[in-house]
Write a protein that holds these residues in place. Structure first.
Motif, PDB file in Angstrom:
ATOM      1  N   LYS A   1      -3.463   0.273  -3.436  1.00  0.00           N
ATOM      2  CA  LYS A   1      -3.320  -1.030  -2.798  1.00  0.00           C
ATOM      3  C   LYS A   1      -3.101  -2.087  -3.863  1.00  0.00           C
ATOM      4  CE  LYS A   1      -5.704  -4.314   0.242  1.00  0.00           C
ATOM      5  NZ  LYS A   1      -6.963  -4.582   1.016  1.00  0.00           N
ATOM      6  N   ARG A  60      -4.454   7.002  -2.538  1.00  0.00           N
ATOM      7  CA  ARG A  60      -4.086   5.745  -1.879  1.00  0.00           C
ATOM      8  C   ARG A  60      -4.126   4.629  -2.903  1.00  0.00           C
ATOM      9  NH1 ARG A  60      -6.244   1.286   0.662  1.00  0.00           N
ATOM     10  NH2 ARG A  60      -8.376   1.908   0.139  1.00  0.00           N
ATOM     11  N   ASN A  73      -0.163  12.816  -0.802  1.00  0.00           N
ATOM     12  CA  ASN A  73      -0.969  13.969  -1.159  1.00  0.00           C
ATOM     13  C   ASN A  73      -0.260  14.685  -2.301  1.00  0.00           C
ATOM     14  OD1 ASN A  73      -3.119  14.008   1.010  1.00  0.00           O
ATOM     15  ND2 ASN A  73      -1.278  14.024   2.277  1.00  0.00           N
ATOM     16  N   GLU A 117       0.851  -1.192   0.000  1.00  0.00           N
ATOM     17  CA  GLU A 117       0.000   0.000   0.000  1.00  0.00           C
ATOM     18  C   GLU A 117       0.880   1.234   0.000  1.00  0.00           C
ATOM     19  OE1 GLU A 117      -3.253   0.357   2.689  1.00  0.00           O
ATOM     20  OE2 GLU A 117      -3.663  -1.795   2.733  1.00  0.00           O
ATOM     21  N   SER A 153       0.424   5.754   0.048  1.00  0.00           N
ATOM     22  CA  SER A 153      -0.457   6.921   0.080  1.00  0.00           C
ATOM     23  C   SER A 153       0.390   8.183  -0.038  1.00  0.00           C
ATOM     24  CB  SER A 153      -1.287   6.954   1.363  1.00  0.00           C
ATOM     25  OG  SER A 153      -0.437   7.014   2.502  1.00  0.00           O
ATOM     26  N   THR A 187      -7.816   4.972  -4.621  1.00  0.00           N
ATOM     27  CA  THR A 187      -8.784   5.983  -4.209  1.00  0.00           C
ATOM     28  C   THR A 187      -8.084   7.330  -4.366  1.00  0.00           C
ATOM     29  OG1 THR A 187      -9.798   4.484  -2.603  1.00  0.00           O
ATOM     30  CG2 THR A 187     -10.296   6.823  -2.394  1.00  0.00           C
TER      31      THR A 187
END
Length: 338
Positions: free
Chosen positions: A282, A280, A268, A264, A266, A306
């Motif tokens: 996965k 994000r 910004n 995973e 993530s 996402t």
């Protein structure tokens, strides 16, 4: 102080160069290896198509002495992939051809060990191409350059990464495949990627590519580390409001500095209109490829995304040099300006 001055100087120089040498889409679309005898010159066609049920990625990397081949389908939670990675020049089982303004892709053969597939599809463009040189803010390349110590040798070595043309285009991959006797018609949001020029996989330290595509949006974040430039980051995001380029991202480099695939990730991403979008990814499944006798290891992973509240699928691609002492040139990661 010196960083900001160097960045400002390079922004001016890059903007001037891009103005003098604009992206030539028609030339790029029709590039071929005809008349080329240098085995380092690569002409690579890549297609990555996804919806919530099915994913496909394929790559045909042409050189004068060999062809680098990827083909994979992810369907109903199972990954089907072509085992053989390299073929003699001119003997690729994957056929990629330009058909007017579209591109056709065909493959018939075995995936995994015993799965038989007949795949025929056409890529139809829906958005303008995005050139990773002229369409990206000059500040991205300038930031990467400003992070390094400048010398005559530095600017001479930059030639090792300045000869590539690299662009992508968003569209739809539509077609039919018969897998183990079951026929499926599909129409998938797709990104095609075309690059050509000198590519020595062993010159790369490490890299990451995050890409997601859906009917209402498309996302890209690309990071690469070279001996001459410890970090170069670019990216963009398209939704109903249009396409905006990345201004800055806050991905934690420590998470991609281990020589393994992160399950995973993530980050910004701040865009050039000032908006910041959370992202994000996965991993669902993947294939590992080994280039130049294992000098560079690349993991091509299908992933769920996402992005700013929107869901979709795409690719988490990550690669590492066989020499793990080269990752990010062993720089102290917190010291790299972004």
């Amino acid at each position: 102080m010196f960083f900001n001055l160097k960045k400002k100087l390079m922004c001016r120089a890059i903007d001037k160069r891009n103005g003098q040498r604009p992206f030539d889409y028609q030339f790029a679309e029709n590039f071929s290896l005809e008349g080329v005898d240098d085995p380092w010159i690569n002409n690579s066609y890549y297609f990555s198509a996804h919806d919530e049920k099915m994913s496909v990625f394929t790559r045909l990397g042409r050189r004068v002495n060999a062809e680098e081949i990827w083909f994979a389908v992810y369907l109903d939670g199972k990954l089907y992939s072509l085992r053989q990675e390299f073929f003699p020049q001119g003997q690729s089982p994957i056929v990629v051809e330009k058909a007017g303004e579209d591109w056709s892709i065909a493959y018939q053969g075995t995936l995994n060990d015993h799965d038989e597939i007949l795949f025929q599809a056409k890529f139809v463009a829906k958005q303008n191409p995005v050139d990773f040189t002229s369409n990206m803010p000059a500040a991205r390349m300038a930031t990467g350059m400003a992070n390094e110590k400048w010398s005559r040798a530095f600017f001479e070595e930059l030639q090792n990464i300045s000869g590539q043309c690299h662009y992508e285009q968003e569209g739809v991959l539509e077609g039919r495949m018969t897998l183990n006797g079951n026929t499926i018609d599909f129409q998938l949001p797709c990104v095609r990627d075309h690059s050509f020029g000198k590519r020595d996989w062993n010159y790369m330290n490490n890299h990451l590519w995050l890409m997601a595509v859906a009917p209402d949006h498309q996302f890209n974040y690309s990071l690469v580390s070279y001996p001459v430039m410890s970090v170069l980051e670019v990216g963009h995001f398209r939704d109903d409001a249009g396409m905006h380029c990345m201004w800055q991202a806050d991905l934690d480099f420590h998470k991609i500095n281990k020589g393994t695939v992160p399950q995973e990730l993530s980050l910004n991403m701040t865009l050039d209109d000032g908006k910041t979008i959370p992202v994000r990814a996965k991993v669902l499944a993947g294939v590992t490829y080994r280039f130049q006798d294992g000098q560079y290891i690349l993991h091509e992973n299908i992933a769920e995304f996402t992005i700013d509240g929107k869901t979709g699928r795409g690719i988490l691609e990550i690669g590492f040099n066989h020499d793990n002492n080269r990752f990010f040139n062993q720089r102290e990661l917190s010291s790299i300006r972004r």
